[in-house]
Design a protein around this motif. Structure first.
Motif, PDB file in Angstrom:
ATOM      1  N   VAL A   1       0.844  -1.202   0.000  1.00 30.03           N
ATOM      2  CA  VAL A   1       0.000   0.000   0.000  1.00 30.03           C
ATOM      3  C   VAL A   1       0.874   1.245   0.000  1.00 30.03           C
ATOM      4  N   ASP A   2       1.909   1.263   0.848  1.00 31.26           N
ATOM      5  CA  ASP A   2       2.816   2.407   0.939  1.00 31.26           C
ATOM      6  C   ASP A   2       4.125   2.070   0.241  1.00 31.26           C
ATOM      7  N   GLY A   3       4.333   2.643  -0.923  1.00 33.19           N
ATOM      8  CA  GLY A   3       5.539   2.362  -1.680  1.00 33.19           C
ATOM      9  C   GLY A   3       5.222   1.517  -2.894  1.00 33.19           C
ATOM     10  N   ASP A   4       5.934   1.791  -3.983  1.00 30.92           N
ATOM     11  CA  ASP A   4       5.671   1.099  -5.244  1.00 30.92           C
ATOM     12  C   ASP A   4       6.565  -0.134  -5.337  1.00 30.92           C
ATOM     13  N   TYR A   5       6.216  -1.180  -4.602  1.00 31.77           N
ATOM     14  CA  TYR A   5       7.000  -2.410  -4.681  1.00 31.77           C
ATOM     15  C   TYR A   5       6.106  -3.617  -4.399  1.00 31.77           C
ATOM     16  N   THR A   6       6.578  -4.770  -4.850  1.00 36.55           N
ATOM     17  CA  THR A   6       5.837  -6.017  -4.719  1.00 36.55           C
ATOM     18  C   THR A   6       6.380  -6.823  -3.545  1.00 36.55           C
ATOM     19  N   VAL A   7       5.491  -7.506  -2.865  1.00 39.40           N
ATOM     20  CA  VAL A   7       5.852  -8.309  -1.697  1.00 39.40           C
ATOM     21  C   VAL A   7       5.493  -9.767  -1.975  1.00 39.40           C
ATOM     22  N   MET A   8       6.400 -10.674  -1.622  1.00 38.93           N
ATOM     23  CA  MET A   8       6.117 -12.100  -1.754  1.00 38.93           C
ATOM     24  C   MET A   8       5.863 -12.680  -0.364  1.00 38.93           C
ATOM     25  N   ASP A   9       4.642 -13.164  -0.147  1.00 42.01           N
ATOM     26  CA  ASP A   9       4.303 -13.818   1.111  1.00 42.01           C
ATOM     27  C   ASP A   9       4.517 -15.315   0.962  1.00 42.01           C
ATOM     28  N   ARG A  10       5.091 -15.953   1.978  1.00 42.20           N
ATOM     29  CA  ARG A  10       5.402 -17.379   1.918  1.00 42.20           C
ATOM     30  C   ARG A  10       4.706 -18.095   3.076  1.00 42.20           C
ATOM     31  N   GLN A  11       4.121 -19.226   2.778  1.00 46.87           N
ATOM     32  CA  GLN A  11       3.419 -20.003   3.795  1.00 46.87           C
ATOM     33  C   GLN A  11       3.716 -21.486   3.611  1.00 46.87           C
TER      34      GLN A  11
ATOM     35  N   GLU B   1      13.345  -0.468   1.213  1.00 40.91           N
ATOM     36  CA  GLU B   1      14.178   0.370   2.075  1.00 40.91           C
ATOM     37  C   GLU B   1      13.815   1.844   1.935  1.00 40.91           C
ATOM     38  N   ARG B   2      13.475   2.276   0.722  1.00 39.51           N
ATOM     39  CA  ARG B   2      13.047   3.668   0.531  1.00 39.51           C
ATOM     40  C   ARG B   2      11.753   3.949   1.285  1.00 39.51           C
ATOM     41  N   ALA B   3      10.942   2.891   1.480  1.00 44.15           N
ATOM     42  CA  ALA B   3       9.688   3.052   2.229  1.00 44.15           C
ATOM     43  C   ALA B   3       9.907   2.954   3.731  1.00 44.15           C
ATOM     44  N   GLY B   4      11.165   2.860   4.159  1.00 37.12           N
ATOM     45  CA  GLY B   4      11.462   2.826   5.586  1.00 37.12           C
ATOM     46  C   GLY B   4      11.729   1.446   6.144  1.00 37.12           C
ATOM     47  N   SER B   5      11.867   0.443   5.283  1.00 41.38           N
ATOM     48  CA  SER B   5      12.122  -0.938   5.712  1.00 41.38           C
ATOM     49  C   SER B   5      11.147  -1.401   6.787  1.00 41.38           C
TER      50      SER B   5
ATOM     51  N   GLU C   1       6.438  -4.687   9.207  1.00 39.25           N
ATOM     52  CA  GLU C   1       5.100  -5.137   8.848  1.00 39.25           C
ATOM     53  C   GLU C   1       4.670  -4.349   7.621  1.00 39.25           C
ATOM     54  N   ILE C   2       4.387  -5.059   6.550  1.00 38.28           N
ATOM     55  CA  ILE C   2       4.065  -4.430   5.275  1.00 38.28           C
ATOM     56  C   ILE C   2       2.573  -4.593   5.015  1.00 38.28           C
ATOM     57  N   VAL C   3       1.889  -3.482   4.848  1.00 37.06           N
ATOM     58  CA  VAL C   3       0.463  -3.519   4.538  1.00 37.06           C
ATOM     59  C   VAL C   3       0.308  -3.642   3.024  1.00 37.06           C
ATOM     60  N   VAL C   4      -0.439  -4.658   2.589  1.00 35.89           N
ATOM     61  CA  VAL C   4      -0.567  -4.926   1.159  1.00 35.89           C
ATOM     62  C   VAL C   4      -2.023  -4.833   0.729  1.00 35.89           C
ATOM     63  N   LYS C   5      -2.208  -4.654  -0.570  1.00 37.55           N
ATOM     64  CA  LYS C   5      -3.539  -4.579  -1.154  1.00 37.55           C
ATOM     65  C   LYS C   5      -4.058  -5.986  -1.430  1.00 37.55           C
ATOM     66  N   VAL C   6      -5.334  -6.186  -1.135  1.00 33.39           N
ATOM     67  CA  VAL C   6      -6.000  -7.447  -1.430  1.00 33.39           C
ATOM     68  C   VAL C   6      -7.276  -7.111  -2.194  1.00 33.39           C
ATOM     69  N   ASP C   7      -7.471  -7.743  -3.339  1.00 33.43           N
ATOM     70  CA  ASP C   7      -8.624  -7.427  -4.179  1.00 33.43           C
ATOM     71  C   ASP C   7      -9.925  -7.528  -3.397  1.00 33.43           C
ATOM     72  N   ARG C   8     -10.712  -6.448  -3.425  1.00 30.96           N
ATOM     73  CA  ARG C   8     -12.053  -6.399  -2.854  1.00 30.96           C
ATOM     74  C   ARG C   8     -12.082  -6.713  -1.356  1.00 30.96           C
ATOM     75  N   LYS C   9     -10.942  -6.601  -0.706  1.00 35.63           N
ATOM     76  CA  LYS C   9     -10.893  -6.831   0.730  1.00 35.63           C
ATOM     77  C   LYS C   9     -10.099  -5.717   1.385  1.00 35.63           C
ATOM     78  N   LYS C  10     -10.158  -5.684   2.719  1.00 35.61           N
ATOM     79  CA  LYS C  10      -9.389  -4.696   3.444  1.00 35.61           C
ATOM     80  C   LYS C  10      -7.899  -4.970   3.279  1.00 35.61           C
TER      81      LYS C  10
END
Length: 341
Positions: free
Chosen positions: A124-134, A166-170, A173-182
Motif C-alpha cells: 500500500v505504501d511504496g511502489d513495490y511487490t511483496v512475496m508472502d510465503r506459507q 528500504e526507501r519506504a522505511g524498511s 510489517e508491510i500492509v498490502v492490497k487485497v482485491d475487494r478486501k481490506k
C-alpha cells in the motif's frame, strides 16, 4: 517485469541459469533409455492446496566424467551444432506418463503432504511487490471417521525489490492490497505454527475434483486417458472451478487435472492416464528447462497463464504456477504415522 518473473526474481540468480535446449533434450533421451529403478513412492513435488479446502470448495540424467579420464578438448575448428527434435507438450507429457506408470503403488493410514505457497501482493505504501510465503502440511485420512489435520506457518514476507522497500522505511510489517478486501498486514518475520483439524466434508469427502470426492472415488478413477477425461467432464458446467465465470472445457480440464496429479493419492496408472490425457489437448504450450520457486528444474506445460512444471524424466510434477502465485510440494506420500499435534 510481469508478476511471475518477479516471483522468480526473489531467488538467487544462479538458480535460473538456463540449460542449452540440445543438452536438455539429450538428457531426457538418455534418461528414458536408461534402466528404471523401482523405489518407494515418496516424491518431492507441489500441490494445488489443502485437500480439505479443496473439498470444501526426477531422475533427470546428469553427464559426468569417468573418474581419472582426461577432460575433453575443444575442437580446433568450429563444428556444426548437433540437432535434436524440438520439445512439444505431447512429448513431455507422454514421457512423464511412462515414468509415472512405473512407480510402485503404495497405501497407508494418512496421505501426508508438505508444501510452500508463495503469493505476490502490492504494498500500500511504496511502489513495490511483496512475496508472502506459507508452509502448509496436511494429513488426510484414508478411512472415514477421522479428522483431517493441518499445520501451517507463515515464513515471512519478502520484498521483491529491497531497494524500494528500504526507501519506504524498511517496515517490519508491510500492509498490502487485497482485491475487494481490506488491506492485509504481512510481517517479515516467521509466524507461529498453527495446528488445526476438522471433520471430513459430509463425513467422507476429502478432495475437490470437479466435485467433492471420497477416497473410494479416487481409488475407482479410470486408468485410461479417455475414461478419465469422460469421468472428469461429467462435472463440467461451462464455468470455472471457483465461480460462475465462463471457462472452456480444455482450460477447466487442465485446472482440475493439475490438482489431481499434484494433490491427490491416485494410483500410478491413473496419474499416467492424467498425463496422457493432457497430452491430447492441442491448446497446451511447453517451455523447456524452467526453475520452480525452490530452484528445481523441469519443463513447464501451460494453458492461458496457468502452468504445471514437471520432471518428465521422473514422472512427477514439481510446481503449479499462476500469474501471482506458486505452489511447490516438498513431500507427498502415504504414511502410517499419525499427524503431529
Amino acid at each position: 517485469m510481469n508478476p511471475i518473473d518477479q516471483l522468480r526474481a526473489a531467488r538467487p540468480a544462479h538458480l535460473d541459469t538456463p540449460l542449452d535446449p540440445a543438452t536438455r533434450t539429450a538428457e531426457l533421451t538418455h534418461a528414458m533409455a536408461g534402466p528404471r529403478q523401482r523405489r518407494r513412492r515418496s516424491v518431492r513435488l507441489p500441490v494445488w492446496g489443502l485437500g480439505l479446502g479443496g473439498a470444501a470448495a526426477a531422475a533427470t540424467a546428469v553427464a559426468v566424467l569417468v573418474a581419472g579420464s582426461p577432460a575433453p578438448r575443444a575442437p580446433s575448428v568450429a563444428l556444426p551444432s548437433p540437432t535434436f527434435p524440438a520439445f512439444s507438450a505431447r512429448t513431455v507429457l507422454l514421457a512423464a506418463a511412462e515414468r509415472a506408470e512405473r512407480a510402485p503403488a503404495a497405501s497407508g493410514d494418512w496421505w501426508h503432504t508438505v508444501g510452500v505457497r508463495r503469493t505476490l501482493f502490492q504494498a500500500v505504501d511504496g511502489d513495490y511487490t511483496v512475496m508472502d510465503r506459507q508452509r502448509i502440511e496436511s494429513w488426510t485420512p484414508s478411512a472415514t471417521g477421522k479428522d483431517q489435520w493441518s499445520r501451517t506457518q507463515t515464513l515471512g514476507a519478502e520484498p521483491v525489490d529491497r531497494a524500494a522497500w528500504e526507501r519506504a522505511g524498511s517496515p517490519r510489517e508491510i500492509v498490502v492490497k487485497v482485491d475487494r478486501k481490506k488491506p492485509l498486514p504481512l510481517s517479515v518475520e516467521p509466524g507461529k505454527v498453527d495446528v488445526g483439524h476438522a471433520p471430513l466434508v459430509d463425513g467422507d469427502k476429502v478432495f475437490w475434483l470437479g466435485r467433492n470426492v471420497t477416497m473410494d472415488d479416487l481409488r475407482g478413477l479410470p486408468s485410461s486417458p479417455d475414461g478419465l477425461k469422460a469421468w472428469l467432464l461429467r462435472s463440467y458446467k461451462g464455468h470455472d472451478t471457483e465461480s460462475d465465470r465462463p471457462m472452456g472445457s480444455d482450460k477447466w480440464l487442465f485446472a482440475v487435472t493439475v490438482g489431481l496429479v499434484m494433490d491427490m493419492p491416485v494410483t500410478p496408472r491413473v496419474r499416467g492416464a492424467a498425463f496422457r490425457m493432457l497430452a491430447d489437448l492441442d491448446t497446451i504450450k511447453v517451455t523447456p528447462d524452467v526453475a520452480d520457486a525452490e530452484g528445481r528444474r523441469g519443463t513447464a506445460v501451460a494453458l492461458d497463464g496457468e502452468r504445471l512444471i514437471i520432471d518428465e524424466a521422473a514422472g512427477v510434477p514439481l510446481a503449479q504456477e499462476s500469474p501471482r502465485s506458486s505452489y511447490v510440494v516438498l513431500e507427498s506420500t502415504w504414511t502410517d504415522t499419525p499427524p503431529s499435534r
